[in-house]
Enzyme design. Structure first.
Site, mmCIF file in Angstrom:
data_model
loop_
_atom_site.group_PDB
_atom_site.id
_atom_site.type_symbol
_atom_site.label_atom_id
_atom_site.label_comp_id
_atom_site.label_asym_id
_atom_site.label_seq_id
_atom_site.Cartn_x
_atom_site.Cartn_y
_atom_site.Cartn_z
ATOM 1 N N LEU A 204 0.856 -1.195 0.000
ATOM 2 C CA LEU A 204 0.000 0.000 0.000
ATOM 3 C C LEU A 204 0.885 1.235 0.000
ATOM 4 O O LEU A 204 1.770 1.339 0.850
ATOM 5 C CB LEU A 204 -0.811 0.047 1.299
ATOM 6 C CG LEU A 204 -1.999 -0.895 1.485
ATOM 7 C CD1 LEU A 204 -2.514 -0.762 2.922
ATOM 8 C CD2 LEU A 204 -3.108 -0.560 0.497
ATOM 9 N N HIS A 205 0.657 2.133 -0.933
ATOM 10 C CA HIS A 205 1.414 3.385 -0.848
ATOM 11 C C HIS A 205 0.711 4.575 -1.501
ATOM 12 O O HIS A 205 1.215 5.688 -1.433
ATOM 13 C CB HIS A 205 2.804 3.216 -1.466
ATOM 14 C CG HIS A 205 2.782 3.228 -2.960
ATOM 15 N ND1 HIS A 205 2.355 2.149 -3.694
ATOM 16 C CD2 HIS A 205 3.103 4.187 -3.852
ATOM 17 C CE1 HIS A 205 2.417 2.441 -4.975
ATOM 18 N NE2 HIS A 205 2.863 3.673 -5.107
ATOM 19 N N ARG A 206 -0.446 4.358 -2.152
ATOM 20 C CA ARG A 206 -1.128 5.494 -2.790
ATOM 21 C C ARG A 206 -1.538 6.514 -1.735
ATOM 22 O O ARG A 206 -2.170 6.143 -0.731
ATOM 23 C CB ARG A 206 -2.417 5.038 -3.470
ATOM 24 C CG ARG A 206 -2.233 4.124 -4.598
ATOM 25 C CD ARG A 206 -2.100 4.825 -5.928
ATOM 26 N NE ARG A 206 -1.397 3.902 -6.784
ATOM 27 C CZ ARG A 206 -0.377 4.226 -7.570
ATOM 28 N NH1 ARG A 206 0.051 5.469 -7.641
ATOM 29 N NH2 ARG A 206 0.221 3.329 -8.292
ATOM 30 N N ASP A 279 -2.143 -1.605 -4.090
ATOM 31 C CA ASP A 279 -2.659 -0.433 -4.799
ATOM 32 C C ASP A 279 -1.633 0.056 -5.822
ATOM 33 O O ASP A 279 -1.745 1.150 -6.360
ATOM 34 C CB ASP A 279 -3.071 0.681 -3.825
ATOM 35 C CG ASP A 279 -1.921 1.169 -2.951
ATOM 36 O OD1 ASP A 279 -0.764 0.756 -3.172
ATOM 37 O OD2 ASP A 279 -2.183 1.976 -2.043
#
Ligand code: UD1
Length: 357
Positions: A204-206, A279
């Site tokens: 996850l990094h958005r 993501d």
């Protein structure tokens, strides 16, 4: 011919590796590699250069972190005199990060032709900084190298002349094809104490998913259904790490928070996973080629072929959609997927041919 390639962030490195290797086959092309320094930690940058055998950058601008505006502006300010002094015949950019747009803008305004690798992808969601970067970069690119049919259609729809569009395939997959055998020798599963098929992977990094604590907490609650059955290995991006600390999320046997992995270890970890939840854009593509079920924790994708042909499904941020997908995976109701057209490991060769011609 003088070509300057500009990269800045982790996914750029995976994409530029095969392009530089393909261009090196042409002795008449002199390539300069500029690293903007957008990513700088060794596990986000230097390690990828070593593993993927990317030549040392000729120049590192060292811009570091900051807001979208600051990062883009700093890169532009430093690239302008470089391009003016060196006058390359072509500036080559990859992907959709701030470094991509900054370099394309400076080149276009200096009158230098721009080549964009991974052109035409659209999420149709302008709240994503990447979507703005894609649209603007493509609009000033002279060579648009696309990865899938949707990219060709999007560009045509935006009025890009057919002569500028080159459907070449996917350079990220070139890297996967080239390093897959080497990745298979990684000991990452043993190191983490997991066995193939009996764990899941999460990334996850958005900003849209991780910057708001409530959204991030909701997402983590949504993946509980997977954690109940198998351990979830979560290599944590630096942007996400700060937010997890704020939320007080700590590592457990069920949710294994680990540092970002190198390319080879991560490929091997994905290969053995029961599913990957992510993501990321590139991971949707890599899981398609690896034949591993991918649950995309977003409401849209700019890579629709990973759904129509590959192993990807959009589950958004919705716990019930994640649960339904996980049920389908466990019950063997997930499509095996096929390899999309031209994702054959030779995209960079095609790009080099077009550039040299
Ligand atoms: C950037 C790209 C995104 C890409 C992602 C891959 C943009 C707009 N975003 O997002 O498209 O998918 O890279 O990772 O270009 N940080 C470190 N060490 C580093 C780099 C960053 O600790 O080496 C931390 C900093 O606190 C920084 C934060 O991570 O503020 C975010 O980095 P940034 O480059 O702004 O964006 P990413 O989220 O990495």
């Amino acid at each position: 011919m003088k070509l300057t390639a500009v990269v800045g962030a982790r996914p750029n490195f995976v994409k530029i590796a095969p392009v530089l290797a393909a261009l090196a086959q042409y002795p008449d092309v002199r390539t300069t590699l500029v690293h903007t320094g957008q990513h700088y930690d060794s596990n986000m940058s230097g390690g990828f250069f070593t593993e993927l055998e990317i030549p040392r950058p000729d120049i590192n601008l060292g811009v570091g972190s900051g807001s979208n505006a600051l990062q883009t502006a700093n890169i532009m300010l430093q690239l302008a005199p470089l391009f003016a002094a060196d006058s390359p015949d072509l500036v080559l950019v990859v992907g959709d990060v701030n470094s991509t747009l900054a370099a394309a803008l400076v080149a276009a305004k200096t009158g230098i032709p721009v080549a964009h690798v991974e052109s035409g992808l659209r999420s149709f969601d302008r709240t994503m900084p990447e979507e703005v970067n894609r649209i603007l970069t493509d609009s000033i690119s002279d060579y648009c190298f696309t990865t899938e049919a949707a990219g060709n259609e999007n560009l045509a729809h935006e009025g890009v002349p057919a002569g500028r569009i080159h459907f070449v395939g996917n350079v990220m997959i070139d890297t996967l094809v080239r390093f897959r055998e080497r990745a298979s020798r990684s000991t990452v599963m043993d190191d983490l104490g997991v066995t193939a098929g009996a764990y899941a992977v999460l990334t996850l990094h958005r900003p849209g998913n991780v910057d708001d604590p409530e959204t991030l907490a909701g997402l983590l609650a949504g993946i509980h259904v997977v954690q109940r059955d198998v351990p979830v290995i979560f290599p944590v991006h630096p942007r996400t790490r700060q937010q997890l600390q704020r939320l007080g999320v700590v590592a457990s046997r069920e949710l294994r928070l680990i540092e970002p992995l190198g390319y080879l270890d991560f490929m091997q970890l994905m290969s053995g996973a029961a599913c990957v939840m992510t993501d990321s854009g590139g991971i949707q593509e890599e899981t398609t080629v690896l034949g591993v079920p991918c649950l995309t924790l977003r409401c849209n994708t700019e890579r629709p072929v990973t759904i129509s042909v590959g192993t990807n499904r959009l589950v958004g941020l919705d716990a019930s959609a994640i649960a339904a997908a996980w049920n389908d995976i466990r019950d063997g109701r997930w499509p095996h997927g096929r390899i999309p057209e031209l994702w054959d490991g030779r995209a960079a060769e095609r790009i080099a041919k077009v550039i040299v011609r």
